[in-house]
Design an enzyme around this catalytic site. Structure first.
Site, short mmCIF file in Angstrom:
data_model
loop_
_atom_site.label_atom_id
_atom_site.label_comp_id
_atom_site.label_asym_id
_atom_site.label_seq_id
_atom_site.Cartn_x
_atom_site.Cartn_y
_atom_site.Cartn_z
N ALA A 87 98.83 44.85 15.43
CA ALA A 87 99.59 43.80 14.77
C ALA A 87 98.95 43.40 13.38
CB ALA A 87 99.35 42.69 15.65
N HIS A 88 99.88 42.32 12.96
CA HIS A 88 99.66 42.03 11.41
C HIS A 88 98.08 41.43 11.11
CE1 HIS A 88 101.58 37.71 12.45
NE2 HIS A 88 100.53 38.22 13.33
N ASN A 89 97.74 41.78 10.03
CA ASN A 89 96.35 41.50 9.59
C ASN A 89 95.29 41.95 10.35
OD1 ASN A 89 98.43 39.03 8.55
ND2 ASN A 89 96.44 39.02 7.20
#
Lengths: 342, 342, 342
Positions: free
Chosen positions: B236-238
């Site tokens: 997922a993001h980050n």
């Protein structure tokens, strides 16, 4: 097709007055219009029987229904399936034959009556059997062989040297023959183990969209005849799957595991590597299978155990807070008595 | 190559009479022919040692085997890997160089010796380093940078502005840089949070088929050097993944989680967002990790706890129905006695 | 944009001396430079507040921070999102309009202002609404309809006859309309049940990369308005998903299940077929949901039960080895006393 004719074609017995009515198509109990038929085969849908507007209901038994007609058959799901073959009604592709935008390497062989969609590519030494249809953007790697009458939807990748049988269906986004996950630990990083084997997909297999089947490190990863894989299934390198298996969505099978004949996997099941799943075993959804499963067994849970044990353990577990309270009370009371008795 | 030469190349000691025999290739213990070699490195396969027809077996120890020759090495898996480098034998692609059907935006830069497969596209401001191979239909988004000597298989999507290091391998169907899952609740529906960051994939990473790595909301989602992701992995993001991690198939890591160096994830593991996984931790297959994992720890189960605790809890759990029966019997008997004693 | 102007645009109150300073962009607390702003909305990041170098922090409350400026707002996540809309900064695609390499069947309709990327294909009878952007290599099947202002990234497959609403975003590798997993057991193998229905995706839906949504056997599989699906989500045939749902990555929903309005699914959740999930229910990550979930309920675990019960059961379970030891000790001691008392 008249309802009476349809009933006959399905090998069923029509009960009801509307045999002369023309059937327009097939729908569900909930949504069927007055010229559509539907099927009843799961008690979860009993509630819709008495409000359905369907012209007729295919059923395995006489049921109470608001529909005026029943088609009584031995196997309602089979009859439903056969009815669907009569009323497909899908928009046909306008891209037939070899699309001018497709690329076929001069060293490849393409059989009679093959369809190659726009932007499909067939690499050197690849062979595509007669009657197969290759969707838009699908890529057939060097040396890969596709059998006859296969249907590969758009956006499928077949890696080099993989072998696909006849009448195989592969849905969009599926990847056949990517490298297995093999690395040798090394202080400089992980050393890649070349994956030099292939994937063999036998006749009449269907592979769901987004599923990934890795090539063997040596030899073959095999999907046996008539096995059906749902979407987003992962099959690791050197796995051997026998014939007639059903593998529901998002299941993963780790490397070198051997799966017998007619095994059923529920969705999101996870199977350890280097183990053996016996013929006709049933693996419940989300099960985490750590070790061999005997033929015919049903297993569930994490780590997976026989389903009967799982149910007993789960019943005891769900009652554990209450059981614990009772036992604590008992012990406390008993200790007080002992103290008092001293 | 002669068996004696191969043994020497692998740094092993040949024991057996057939040093002069020509080796044709590599196979498994079960399937090797009389001119093939294989390797033995997992006791699960001991049963095949005495029936193998292999010319020679690579092994870390002297073992009883029907093969007439042993190649004794320190690390059999490493020797097997090095042998595979000698006998790859795959059909090479016939599409080399810049395929005429590929599309490169005039504002893109393509390095020396790059291969662009049929129907690959390279968007504006994208850069592809020398020696990289881009498969059929793979799409390099605007502003994306691919390093040198990368191998992107057919059907990969690299979104805008993402940065891929050198010698990175990305398998078919993988998606690098899709939007992270970020929405602000709102009575009118969910408001999309723009995902303005990128994905950075460092050198020597391998990404499995169908894996998806989301771009950061701001900043970067990072896959560290020498980390290897299996198929259908979701990042997922980050998320920040350190160097040298191994992430088995179908694992998912939620947003903003930080993973240290050399962490191993079993298949189908699920990792919560906003947590920290310490260096060299081991996450068992199907574990559901809710909170930080200390460096070096092994965790398993749902919710994940130390593997030792998991084993103790599981042993107690599997015996729970029996334990419960015993305790109930004890309490019943005791209460009867008390009644009798009154 | 000056910091004071930005604070005003975000509907916030600026506290701090640097209102005249130009804001260059947005970053995280950890990484922000002295001309960037960031946001604080999760206590897990409190530790970074006192070391951040950010020009300003968007926050819902007055917090101690090393940043000299605070933008106090009611909803910091919403303000952060609105700030991101101001500073997107992505490299735009150089492929606009109808790319000459794209293929549109003469029987298809393409609206005003549509972008068709390189190697995209639009089959017979398909329709693409005005303002929609279709990425490189994306394939729109025969009879499919795409609404207005949609964004389909590269490598998406839309099967025949599926219907996509307006302003829908679909990420790379997603597959809409592949066949549902339906087979009739048969001694000759499994007979395929034709999947004659479609998928309907309503307005303002977003579908993550690699997700797969199967067409209905008859009728429609539906994704309701404003619902958002993360990556690698599987939705089986005839599933009905209501409006405003959030479905995290790698979740799978089996056939014919009905999901209400505003339901939230954690990652890797698995939902049985033929069940009903009530409005606003919350399904925890990795939950295995076997039966109906009432409206508003939160469920977790396998098999899923109310989250409160799960927590109680888990607390008792984790203590089970210790509890068991205590009870065994008690019973042993008691039996000895009884023996002694005799």
């Amino acid at each position: 097709m008249k309802l009476s004719v349809l009933a006959e074609v399905l090998g069923g017995e029509l009960e009801g007055p509307d045999g002369e009515t023309e059937v327009s198509g097939i729908s569900t109990l909930q949504n069927a219009g007055h010229d559509q038929i539907c099927y009843y085969g799961n008690r979860a849908y009993q509630k819709y029987l008495t409000s359905t507007k369907a012209l007729a209901v295919i059923s395995g038994e006489r049921v109470e229904t608001s529909s005026r007609n029943l088609i009584i058959v031995e196997s309602p799901y089979l009859a439903f399936r056969n009815a669907l073959l009569i009323f497909p009604g899908e928009t046909p592709s306008g891209f037939t034959g070899i699309h001018p935008s497709s690329v076929v390497h001069p060293g490849a062989e393409v059989g009679e009556g093959v369809t190659l969609g726009p932007f499909s590519s067939v690499d050197e030494c690849a062979r595509i059997g007669g009657g197969s249809r290759i969707g838009a953007g699908t890529c057939i790697g060097p040396g890969a062989r596709i059998g006859e009458d296969c249907l590969l939807y758009p956006g499928v990748s077949i890696y080099h040297d993989c072998v696909i049988g006849n009448r195989v269906i592969i849905h969009s986004g599926a990847v056949i023959g990517s490298d297995g996950f093999g690395f040798v630990p090394d202080p400089e990083g992980h050393l890649k183990v070349p994956q030099t084997g292939i994937v063999v997909i036998e006749d009449d297999v269907e592979i769901g969209s987004g599923s990934t089947i890795d090539r063997a490190v040596v030899g073959s990863t095999v999907i046996g005849r008539f096995s059906k894989l749902d979407n987003l299934v992962h099959v690791a390198h050197n796995v051997l799957i026998g014939p007639g298996c059903l593998i529901a969505a998002q299941t993963g099978i780790a490397g070198s595991t051997i799966v017998g004949t007619g095994v059923t996997f529920g969705g999101q099941a996870g199977i350890n590597g280097h183990i053996h799943i016996g013929d006709r075993a049933v693996i419940a959804a989300q099960a985490g299978v750590m070790k061999d499963v005997p033929a015919g067994a049903t297993v569930s849970g994490y780590p997976a155990r026989s389903h009967g044990t799982s149910l007993r353990v789960h019943a005891a577990l769900i009652d554990l807070p209450e059981f614990r309270r009772k036992v604590m009370d008992f012990m406390r009371e008993h200790s007080i008595k002992e103290e008092e008795g001293k």
